[in-house]
Design an enzyme around this catalytic site. Sequence first.
Site, PDB file in Angstrom:
ATOM      1  NE  ARG A 273      -4.326  -1.309   0.166  1.00 31.74           N
ATOM      2  CZ  ARG A 273      -4.511  -2.325  -0.688  1.00 31.74           C
ATOM      3  NH1 ARG A 273      -3.593  -2.633  -1.574  1.00 31.74           N
ATOM      4  NH2 ARG A 273      -5.619  -3.028  -0.663  1.00 31.74           N
ATOM      5  CD  GLU A 302      -2.892   3.633  -5.274  1.00 36.63           C
ATOM      6  OE1 GLU A 302      -3.934   3.117  -5.702  1.00 36.63           O
ATOM      7  OE2 GLU A 302      -1.974   3.016  -4.722  1.00 36.63           O
ATOM      8  CG  HIS A 320      -3.358  -0.360  -6.787  1.00 35.52           C
ATOM      9  ND1 HIS A 320      -3.749   0.289  -5.641  1.00 35.52           N
ATOM     10  CD2 HIS A 320      -3.343  -1.674  -6.458  1.00 35.52           C
ATOM     11  CE1 HIS A 320      -3.951  -0.588  -4.669  1.00 35.52           C
ATOM     12  NE2 HIS A 320      -3.713  -1.793  -5.150  1.00 35.52           N
TER      13      HIS A 320
HETATM   14  N1  NAD Z   1      -0.723  -3.817  -5.157  1.00 31.86           N
HETATM   15  C1  NAD Z   1      -1.733  -4.641  -5.182  1.00 31.86           C
HETATM   16  O1  NAD Z   1      -2.528  -4.692  -6.103  1.00 31.86           O
HETATM   17  C2  NAD Z   1      -1.913  -5.594  -4.056  1.00 31.86           C
HETATM   18  C3  NAD Z   1      -2.457  -6.859  -4.322  1.00 31.86           C
HETATM   19  C4  NAD Z   1      -2.643  -7.710  -3.256  1.00 31.86           C
HETATM   20  C5  NAD Z   1      -2.302  -7.319  -1.976  1.00 31.86           C
HETATM   21  N2  NAD Z   1      -1.794  -6.087  -1.761  1.00 31.86           N
HETATM   22  C6  NAD Z   1      -1.402  -5.686  -0.406  1.00 31.86           C
HETATM   23  O2  NAD Z   1      -0.539  -6.684   0.110  1.00 31.86           O
HETATM   24  C7  NAD Z   1      -0.865  -6.933   1.464  1.00 31.86           C
HETATM   25  C8  NAD Z   1      -0.405  -8.306   1.873  1.00 31.86           C
HETATM   26  O3  NAD Z   1      -1.219  -9.319   1.303  1.00 31.86           O
HETATM   27  P1  NAD Z   1      -1.027 -10.855   1.712  1.00 31.86           P
HETATM   28  O4  NAD Z   1      -2.115 -11.622   1.069  1.00 31.86           O
HETATM   29  O5  NAD Z   1       0.381 -11.285   1.500  1.00 31.86           O
HETATM   30  O6  NAD Z   1      -1.307 -10.737   3.275  1.00 31.86           O
HETATM   31  P2  NAD Z   1      -0.695 -11.601   4.466  1.00 31.86           P
HETATM   32  O7  NAD Z   1      -1.542 -11.286   5.639  1.00 31.86           O
HETATM   33  O8  NAD Z   1      -0.539 -13.019   4.034  1.00 31.86           O
HETATM   34  O9  NAD Z   1       0.776 -10.988   4.654  1.00 31.86           O
HETATM   35  C9  NAD Z   1       1.045  -9.802   5.335  1.00 31.86           C
HETATM   36  C10 NAD Z   1       2.272 -10.034   6.188  1.00 31.86           C
HETATM   37  O10 NAD Z   1       2.673  -8.796   6.760  1.00 31.86           O
HETATM   38  C11 NAD Z   1       3.164  -9.093   8.056  1.00 31.86           C
HETATM   39  N3  NAD Z   1       3.196  -7.878   8.877  1.00 31.86           N
HETATM   40  C12 NAD Z   1       2.173  -7.228   9.489  1.00 31.86           C
HETATM   41  N4  NAD Z   1       2.625  -6.173  10.174  1.00 31.86           N
HETATM   42  C13 NAD Z   1       3.972  -6.143   9.981  1.00 31.86           C
HETATM   43  C14 NAD Z   1       5.003  -5.292  10.431  1.00 31.86           C
HETATM   44  N5  NAD Z   1       4.754  -4.260  11.233  1.00 31.86           N
HETATM   45  N6  NAD Z   1       6.264  -5.550  10.040  1.00 31.86           N
HETATM   46  C15 NAD Z   1       6.538  -6.611   9.233  1.00 31.86           C
HETATM   47  N7  NAD Z   1       5.596  -7.469   8.784  1.00 31.86           N
HETATM   48  C16 NAD Z   1       4.330  -7.226   9.149  1.00 31.86           C
HETATM   49  C17 NAD Z   1       2.185 -10.127   8.588  1.00 31.86           C
HETATM   50  O11 NAD Z   1       2.719 -10.837   9.704  1.00 31.86           O
HETATM   51  C18 NAD Z   1       2.002 -11.004   7.355  1.00 31.86           C
HETATM   52  O12 NAD Z   1       2.924 -12.074   7.308  1.00 31.86           O
HETATM   53  C19 NAD Z   1      -2.379  -6.700   1.510  1.00 31.86           C
HETATM   54  O13 NAD Z   1      -2.813  -6.376   2.808  1.00 31.86           O
HETATM   55  C20 NAD Z   1      -2.583  -5.569   0.531  1.00 31.86           C
HETATM   56  O14 NAD Z   1      -2.556  -4.334   1.198  1.00 31.86           O
HETATM   57  C21 NAD Z   1      -1.602  -5.211  -2.774  1.00 31.86           C
HETATM   58  O1  DGY Z   2      -5.445  -5.518  -1.714  1.00 32.76           O
HETATM   59  C1  DGY Z   2      -5.658  -5.870  -2.868  1.00 32.76           C
HETATM   60  O2  DGY Z   2      -6.288  -6.905  -3.142  1.00 32.76           O
HETATM   61  C2  DGY Z   2      -5.108  -5.079  -4.012  1.00 32.76           C
HETATM   62  O3  DGY Z   2      -4.565  -3.882  -3.700  1.00 32.76           O
HETATM   63  C3  DGY Z   2      -5.989  -5.029  -5.216  1.00 32.76           C
HETATM   64  O4  DGY Z   2      -5.725  -6.160  -5.894  1.00 32.76           O
END
Ligand code: NAD
Ligand code: DGY
Length: 386
Positions: A273, A302, A320
């Site tokens: 994010r 954004e 994004h």
């Molecule tokens: N750019 C995009 O389109 C896109 C797509 C998918 C997800 N995302 C973002 O990616 C994030 C992660 O997704 P995911 O499915 O891997 O989630 P997830 O919950 O599997 O992984 C997140 C990880 O972050 C760790 N974490 C939390 N706080 C932390 C901190 N202070 N320091 C270090 N690590 C920390 C958690 O322990 C966890 O392992 C989502 O929450 C979303 O915001 C963005």
């Molecule tokens: O959190 C998410 O799923 C992304 O930012 C959009 O795919």
Amino acid sequence: MAKPVSIEVWNPNGKYRVISTKAMPGTRWIRLLTDQDCRVEICTSKKTILSVEDIQALIGEKCDGVIGQLTEDWGEALFSALARAGGKAFSNMAVGYNNVDVNAANKYGVAVGNTPGVLTETTAELAASLSLAASRRIVEADEFMRAGLYDGWLPHLFVGNLLKGQTVGVIGAGRIGSAYARMMIEGFKMNLIYYDLYQATRLEKFVTAYGEFLKANGEQPVTWKRAGSMEEVLREGDVISLHPILDKTTYHLINKDRLSIMKKEAILINCSRGPVVDEVALVEHLKENPMFRVGLDVFEDEPYMKPGLADMKNAIVVPHIASASKWTREGMATLAALNVLGKIKGYPFWSNPNNVEPFLNENSPPPAACPSIVNAKNLGLTASKL
Ligand SMILES: NC(=O)c1ccc[n+]([C@@H]2O[C@H](COP(=O)([O-])OP(=O)(O)OC[C@H]3O[C@@H](n4cnc5c(N)ncnc54)[C@H](O)[C@@H]3O)[C@@H](O)[C@H]2O)c1
Ligand SMILES: O=C(O)[C@H](O)CO
């Protein structure tokens, strides 16, 4: 009150009224809802980001559930409106739900869904693409070529970094961070350093096994290290990718001080994010360190970029799109629809949101469960026994 928002209606006589604030890819999600007696209303407004007032207008007097987007502000105003309209469920079409005030949802007894798992590999692939594009200066070289500036091979032309044998740093080694790490390790034989609040045991085992495989084949083994602090990753990583959730512990996790301890030629990737990075500090750092590179999919404000970012040759910026593969986006729509449908139907919540594959199989009906409800425990919902 905002003007009524334009909609497209499916199954007008359905008993349950479900709203999607945006048209979503595929048609399976619509079919799954209409087959279960839902009237589906899809907002067709040309506005990219709907306001709270627009969504209140969509919810109206009677609404059973809403599928919404990460650009929307789901707080007190919307959850109270949804509860007043008899709504039981909201699902983000996203895994991240920092746009949702879950406490407000709890207060009004509304279940909040998200879409984990289905976007893991797609998002990791974009992070890997940005890593490669930054290390080999692909965007700069493409612009140079199109500008007609190429007048012959030169020893110094767009020299970048070799990834093999370098260290990949991952901050937030959850689903996506671990998938990204595996791609960079298996694909480019990089060593791993990661920081997470929890131990990434499966990832560690993978790197150990892959290292043993390489050794057995006469190659240099890859290694892994779980860092005791984020700073350790920042100091040691050659390519560092950010994959934590956004919350108050990760807001501006990358700031001026932390940028200053990174290697001068490091590559920073952000597909998590925008506010995880202090973008003003980043622009300054890019200006002062021309060999430092970034690949950004997300931005602090954004859809805007902080002043100066767009001018930086050492930044690659994309809008994004990390989860934007057809299979993933259709799957996200399906999971979001099934979260809402499941709650309307009184189904239990799926106990393993890390394995949502049974919901994505087009050839069989999905399990009678909500794939991923983030406040299931707060609402005292029952877990699926399937
Ligand atoms: N750019 C995009 O389109 C896109 C797509 C998918 C997800 N995302 C973002 O990616 C994030 C992660 O997704 P995911 O499915 O891997 O989630 P997830 O919950 O599997 O992984 C997140 C990880 O972050 C760790 N974490 C939390 N706080 C932390 C901190 N202070 N320091 C270090 N690590 C920390 C958690 O322990 C966890 O392992 C989502 O929450 C979303 O915001 C963005
Ligand atoms: O959190 C998410 O799923 C992304 O930012 C959009 O795919």
